[in-house]
Design an enzyme around this catalytic site. Structure first.
Site, short mmCIF file in Angstrom:
data_model
loop_
_atom_site.label_atom_id
_atom_site.label_comp_id
_atom_site.label_asym_id
_atom_site.label_seq_id
_atom_site.Cartn_x
_atom_site.Cartn_y
_atom_site.Cartn_z
N THR A 125 1.67 70.63 120.65
CA THR A 125 2.91 70.22 121.30
C THR A 125 3.81 71.42 121.57
O THR A 125 3.81 72.39 120.81
CB THR A 125 3.67 69.21 120.42
OG1 THR A 125 5.00 69.06 120.90
CG2 THR A 125 3.75 69.65 118.96
N ASP A 126 4.63 71.31 122.62
CA ASP A 126 5.61 72.37 122.91
C ASP A 126 6.71 72.42 121.85
O ASP A 126 7.47 73.38 121.78
CB ASP A 126 6.22 72.19 124.30
CG ASP A 126 7.03 70.91 124.47
OD1 ASP A 126 7.00 70.05 123.55
OD2 ASP A 126 7.68 70.74 125.51
N GLU A 127 6.80 71.36 121.00
CA GLU A 127 7.87 71.34 120.00
C GLU A 127 7.70 72.46 118.97
O GLU A 127 8.65 72.78 118.26
CB GLU A 127 7.94 69.96 119.34
CG GLU A 127 8.20 68.87 120.37
CD GLU A 127 8.59 67.52 119.79
OE1 GLU A 127 9.12 67.45 118.68
OE2 GLU A 127 8.36 66.51 120.49
N TYR A 153 7.95 67.24 111.71
CA TYR A 153 6.83 67.01 112.65
C TYR A 153 6.40 68.30 113.32
O TYR A 153 5.23 68.70 113.26
CB TYR A 153 7.23 65.97 113.71
CG TYR A 153 6.30 65.98 114.92
CD1 TYR A 153 4.96 65.64 114.79
CD2 TYR A 153 6.77 66.35 116.20
CE1 TYR A 153 4.10 65.67 115.90
CE2 TYR A 153 5.93 66.38 117.29
CZ TYR A 153 4.59 66.04 117.14
OH TYR A 153 3.75 66.08 118.23
N LYS A 157 2.90 70.58 113.03
CA LYS A 157 2.04 70.92 114.18
C LYS A 157 1.92 72.43 114.34
O LYS A 157 0.86 72.95 114.70
CB LYS A 157 2.59 70.28 115.46
CG LYS A 157 2.53 68.76 115.50
CD LYS A 157 1.11 68.20 115.56
CE LYS A 157 0.43 68.46 116.88
NZ LYS A 157 -0.92 67.82 116.93
P1 NAD Z 1 0.15 58.48 118.57
O1 NAD Z 1 1.06 58.48 117.40
O2 NAD Z 1 0.33 57.47 119.65
O3 NAD Z 1 -1.36 58.36 118.07
C1 NAD Z 1 -1.87 59.04 116.96
C2 NAD Z 1 -3.22 58.44 116.59
O4 NAD Z 1 -3.74 59.18 115.48
C3 NAD Z 1 -3.17 56.97 116.18
O5 NAD Z 1 -4.18 56.26 116.81
C4 NAD Z 1 -3.36 57.02 114.68
O6 NAD Z 1 -4.00 55.86 114.16
C5 NAD Z 1 -4.25 58.25 114.54
N1 NAD Z 1 -4.16 58.86 113.20
C6 NAD Z 1 -3.02 59.16 112.49
N2 NAD Z 1 -3.36 59.68 111.30
C7 NAD Z 1 -4.71 59.74 111.26
C8 NAD Z 1 -5.64 60.21 110.29
N3 NAD Z 1 -5.25 60.71 109.12
N4 NAD Z 1 -6.96 60.13 110.59
C9 NAD Z 1 -7.39 59.61 111.77
N5 NAD Z 1 -6.55 59.15 112.71
C10 NAD Z 1 -5.23 59.22 112.46
O7 NAD Z 1 0.22 59.96 119.14
P2 NAD Z 1 0.11 60.52 120.65
O8 NAD Z 1 1.44 60.49 121.27
O9 NAD Z 1 -1.05 59.89 121.32
O10 NAD Z 1 -0.21 62.06 120.35
C11 NAD Z 1 -1.56 62.52 120.23
C12 NAD Z 1 -1.55 64.01 119.98
O11 NAD Z 1 -0.88 64.68 121.05
C13 NAD Z 1 -0.81 64.42 118.71
O12 NAD Z 1 -1.52 65.45 118.08
C14 NAD Z 1 0.55 64.91 119.21
O13 NAD Z 1 1.08 65.88 118.34
C15 NAD Z 1 0.15 65.51 120.55
N6 NAD Z 1 1.23 65.52 121.57
C16 NAD Z 1 1.90 64.37 121.89
C17 NAD Z 1 2.86 64.40 122.90
C18 NAD Z 1 3.60 63.14 123.30
O14 NAD Z 1 4.53 63.22 124.11
N7 NAD Z 1 3.23 61.96 122.84
C19 NAD Z 1 3.15 65.59 123.55
C20 NAD Z 1 2.45 66.75 123.19
C21 NAD Z 1 1.47 66.68 122.20
P1 TYD Z 2 11.02 60.95 121.49
O1 TYD Z 2 10.38 60.02 122.46
O2 TYD Z 2 11.12 60.55 120.05
O3 TYD Z 2 10.25 62.36 121.64
P2 TYD Z 2 10.61 63.82 121.04
O4 TYD Z 2 11.72 63.72 120.09
O5 TYD Z 2 9.33 64.19 120.35
O6 TYD Z 2 10.93 64.66 122.23
O7 TYD Z 2 12.49 61.29 122.01
C1 TYD Z 2 12.70 61.84 123.28
C2 TYD Z 2 14.20 62.12 123.42
O8 TYD Z 2 14.91 60.88 123.40
C3 TYD Z 2 14.75 62.93 122.26
O9 TYD Z 2 15.73 63.84 122.76
C4 TYD Z 2 15.41 61.91 121.36
C5 TYD Z 2 15.86 60.83 122.34
N1 TYD Z 2 15.86 59.45 121.82
C6 TYD Z 2 17.03 58.66 121.94
O10 TYD Z 2 18.05 59.11 122.49
N2 TYD Z 2 17.01 57.39 121.44
C7 TYD Z 2 15.90 56.87 120.82
O11 TYD Z 2 15.97 55.70 120.36
C8 TYD Z 2 14.72 57.68 120.72
C9 TYD Z 2 13.48 57.14 120.07
C10 TYD Z 2 14.75 58.95 121.24
#
Ligand code: NAD
Ligand code: TYD
Length: 339
Positions: A125-127, A153, A157
């Site tokens: 993630t970019d975070e 978090y 990562k």
């Molecule tokens: P999500 O929370 O929707 O899904 C995570 C999945 O991992 C779930 O299906 C969960 O059951 C599984 N999981 C959790 N712990 C586990 C374990 N110990 N063993 C096996 N499976 C396990 O997450 P997402 O949004 O789909 O993100 C997927 C990946 O992409 C993550 O690594 C996240 O850091 C990265 N990512 C997400 C975003 C975003 O905007 N959602 C952006 C950049 C990177």
């Molecule tokens: P989120 O979807 O949790 O992603 P991330 O924090 O990983 O970027 O949140 C996106 C943005 O929205 C973040 O700046 C926090 C804000 N946010 C709210 O303002 N209200 C909410 O209820 C949630 C879940 C997020």
């Protein structure tokens, strides 16, 4: 090729399984997922019908199980989506983030070493770069930006990324890492901003915006992320990091207002609530490297992507209705009641 997709029952993983089965029907996918609160077999309805798709329930940090799975399935590529992913949950309960995101990644890499896997791809993630000031629109995260995580978090990562690159240098493990900006699209769990706002607005419930809603995120449609990962894990250079993003920065309040307009709901639903502790101000990716080396460019602009996402939630009320009916109610109360 045999491709092991961990975390494939989550938001991006499920979209990725669909994408891979469509683009590479010659490959076999094995999906390993613990089915935590964020994992959902209903998100894999399509893939589960395919002959070249196998689902296995298990924890990536369970070394004995992971070893046996590698022995039986002989993956050529491992792509690791499995993680705890919600910043707010990492504020209230950091420990599981370290266990899954750090120790789980290490357990997978040890199995990759032992079984001679050809590529371990870490979905990052970019975070991990921390945040950028709101008044410097000229600044972007590049692959060289120092890691500077803000939340448990993002710290977990960042730790995983460091470990992956250390395994490459120390043990010669063939790895790649991608770091993507915020995703949106079908199957996203309604604790994250966009699906939370869509599902609450559809029930005429208040929309909790943290602080003044001025924080900026760089939104990418999930299918574009899947396409980028597919390219990096197959063609990306070994040991390299690739940033993924589409130059699509929006303030949170703008995103929420766009959703309300799409749904024809009033802005009076917006409720400003206490800010998230340590709230990152702005994320913005410079995706020049992946474009230059692999030709990747996003295909879906925000107006189109958000319309498709809103439509998906309108057409899949059972998918999110089942989630909202479960322990989610407790979660929402815990997180938002005293805010
Ligand atoms: P999500 O929370 O929707 O899904 C995570 C999945 O991992 C779930 O299906 C969960 O059951 C599984 N999981 C959790 N712990 C586990 C374990 N110990 N063993 C096996 N499976 C396990 O997450 P997402 O949004 O789909 O993100 C997927 C990946 O992409 C993550 O690594 C996240 O850091 C990265 N990512 C997400 C975003 C975003 O905007 N959602 C952006 C950049 C990177
Ligand atoms: P989120 O979807 O949790 O992603 P991330 O924090 O990983 O970027 O949140 C996106 C943005 O929205 C973040 O700046 C926090 C804000 N946010 C709210 O303002 N209200 C909410 O209820 C949630 C879940 C997020």
């Amino acid at each position: 090729m045999n491709i092991l997709v961990t975390g494939g029952a989550g938001f991006i993983g499920a979209n990725f399984c669909e994408y891979e089965l469509k683009r590479h029907p010659e490959d076999r996918l094995i999906c390993l997922d613990a089915l935590t609160y964020a994992g959902n077999l209903a998100s894999l309805e399509g893939p589960l019908k395919a002959e070249n798709f196998t689902f296995i329930r298990g924890d990536i940090a369970d070394r004995a199980m992971v070893d046996a799975l590698f022995e039986a399935e002989k993956p050529d590529i491992v792509v690791n989506f499995a993680a705890e992913t919600h910043v707010d949950r990492s504020v209230t309960d950091p420990e599981v983030f370290l266990r899954t995101n750090v120790m789980g990644t290490q357990a997978l890499m040890d199995a990759c070493r032992k079984h001679g896997v050809k590529r371990f791809h870490q979905v990052g993630t970019d975070e991990v770069y921390g945040d950028l000031p709101l008044d410097r629109p000229d600044l972007f995260f590049t692959e060289e930006t120092p890691l500077h995580a803000s939340s448990p978090y993002s710290a977990s990562k960042a730790s995983a990324d460091l470990l992956v690159l250390a395994y490459a240098r120390t043990f010669g493990l063939p790895v790649s890492v991608s770091r993507c900006s915020n995703n949106y699209g079908p199957y996203q769990f309604p604790e994250k901003l966009i699906p939370l706002m869509i599902t609450r607005a559809l029930s005429d419930q208040s929309l909790p915006v943290y602080g003044k809603g001025e924080n900026v995120r760089d939104w990418l449609y999930v299918e574009d992320h899947c396409a980028a990962i597919d390219l990096v894990m197959r063609l990306g250079r070994e040991g390299e990091v690739y940033n993924i993003g589409g130059h699509n920065e929006k303030t949170n309040i703008d995103v929420v207002k766009t959703i309300l307009a799409e749904l024809d709901k009033p802005e009076s639903l917006i409720a400003f609530v206490t800010d998230r502790p340590g709230h990152d101000r702005r994320y913005a990716i410079d995706p020049a490297k992946i474009h230059r080396e692999l030709g990747w460019l996003p295909q879906t602009d925000f107006a189109d992507g958000i319309r498709r996402t809103v439509r998906w939630y309108l057409e899949h009320r059972k998918w999110w209705g089942d989630i909202l009916a479960g322990e989610y109610q407790d979660y929402y109360r815990r997180m938002y009641d005293r805010r």
